[in-house]
Design an enzyme around this catalytic site. Structure first.
Site, short mmCIF file in Angstrom:
data_model
loop_
_atom_site.label_atom_id
_atom_site.label_comp_id
_atom_site.label_asym_id
_atom_site.label_seq_id
_atom_site.Cartn_x
_atom_site.Cartn_y
_atom_site.Cartn_z
N ARG A 208 -9.72 -14.58 52.90
CA ARG A 208 -8.29 -14.63 52.61
C ARG A 208 -7.62 -15.67 53.49
O ARG A 208 -7.80 -15.68 54.69
CB ARG A 208 -7.66 -13.24 52.85
CG ARG A 208 -6.14 -13.22 52.89
CD ARG A 208 -5.53 -13.43 51.51
NE ARG A 208 -4.12 -13.66 51.56
CZ ARG A 208 -3.20 -12.72 51.50
NH1 ARG A 208 -3.54 -11.46 51.39
NH2 ARG A 208 -1.92 -13.02 51.55
N ARG B 24 -5.04 -15.97 45.76
CA ARG B 24 -5.72 -15.35 46.90
C ARG B 24 -7.03 -14.72 46.47
O ARG B 24 -7.15 -14.22 45.35
CB ARG B 24 -4.83 -14.33 47.58
CG ARG B 24 -4.32 -13.27 46.63
CD ARG B 24 -3.05 -12.61 47.06
NE ARG B 24 -1.98 -13.56 47.14
CZ ARG B 24 -0.87 -13.38 47.82
NH1 ARG B 24 -0.65 -12.27 48.45
NH2 ARG B 24 0.07 -14.30 47.86
N ASP C 161 -6.00 -9.55 48.37
CA ASP C 161 -4.78 -9.10 49.03
C ASP C 161 -4.80 -7.58 49.00
O ASP C 161 -5.02 -6.99 47.94
CB ASP C 161 -3.56 -9.64 48.28
CG ASP C 161 -2.25 -9.27 48.94
OD1 ASP C 161 -2.20 -9.24 50.19
OD2 ASP C 161 -1.27 -9.03 48.22
N ASP D 166 -2.36 -4.43 50.19
CA ASP D 166 -1.05 -4.01 50.71
C ASP D 166 -1.04 -2.52 50.98
O ASP D 166 -1.55 -1.74 50.16
CB ASP D 166 0.06 -4.32 49.71
CG ASP D 166 0.35 -5.80 49.56
OD1 ASP D 166 0.19 -6.54 50.55
OD2 ASP D 166 0.74 -6.21 48.46
#
Length: 161
Positions: free
Chosen positions: A83, A94, A97, A99
């Site tokens: 990343r 990307r 990712d 979150d």
């Protein structure tokens, strides 16, 4: 153990494999128990349109990690998949990712971490998979399904078959 929801996304390389591997990698760590995961979704880029569609998913885990330790751990997972963080292209392509969407019904607002994720209610690529696995989950006395029904995001989000 804390109840958490993580959002996964990728649009570089073999995204379906990357997302599936990341979910599995976290679940194999002794600090986590995988409770549920959504289907994989193919989603249109939301803000920066000049890129490939994303593969997105949401997974629910329980963990004994603090929110800060969780953030450090998921950054290690993202780094394993190379990343790159480009501040000039924040919403760009990307490899992976991850979150932290929700952490044990807590609100956290620090320089490095904001929970609930500050834009979860504006993103169908979060709300649709989240509703699949936890439509009655409540944030600020409002169910995820209600956030989804009120979401103005018009981007395309479709389940992978």
């Amino acid at each position: 153990m804390k109840r958490i929801f993580l959002g996964f996304g990728s649009n570089i390389g073999k995204s379906q494999i990357t997302v599936a591997e990341a979910i599995k990698l976290i679940s194999e760590n002794d600090n986590f128990n995988l409770i549920s995961k959504s289907s994989l979704y193919r989603t249109e880029p939301l803000l920066y349109k000049e890129q490939d569609y994303f593969i997105n998913c949401v997974a629910e885990y329980s963990t004994n990690l603090s929110a800060e330790s969780l953030l450090k751990y998921i950054h290690k997972i993202e780094n394993k998949y190379y990343r790159e963080r480009n501040p000039e292209l924040q919403y760009g392509p990307r490899t992976l990712d991850i979150d932290i969407l929700f952490y044990n019904d807590e609100t956290i607002d620090t320089d490095i971490l904001q929970i609930p994720h500050p834009r979860f209610s504006e993103r169908k690529f979060v709300l649709i998979p989240m509703a699949e696995i936890a439509s009655n989950y409540e944030i600020n006395n409002k169910k995820i399904i209600s956030y989804l029904n009120e979401c103005s995001d018009s981007s395309k989000v479709g389940i992978l078959e």
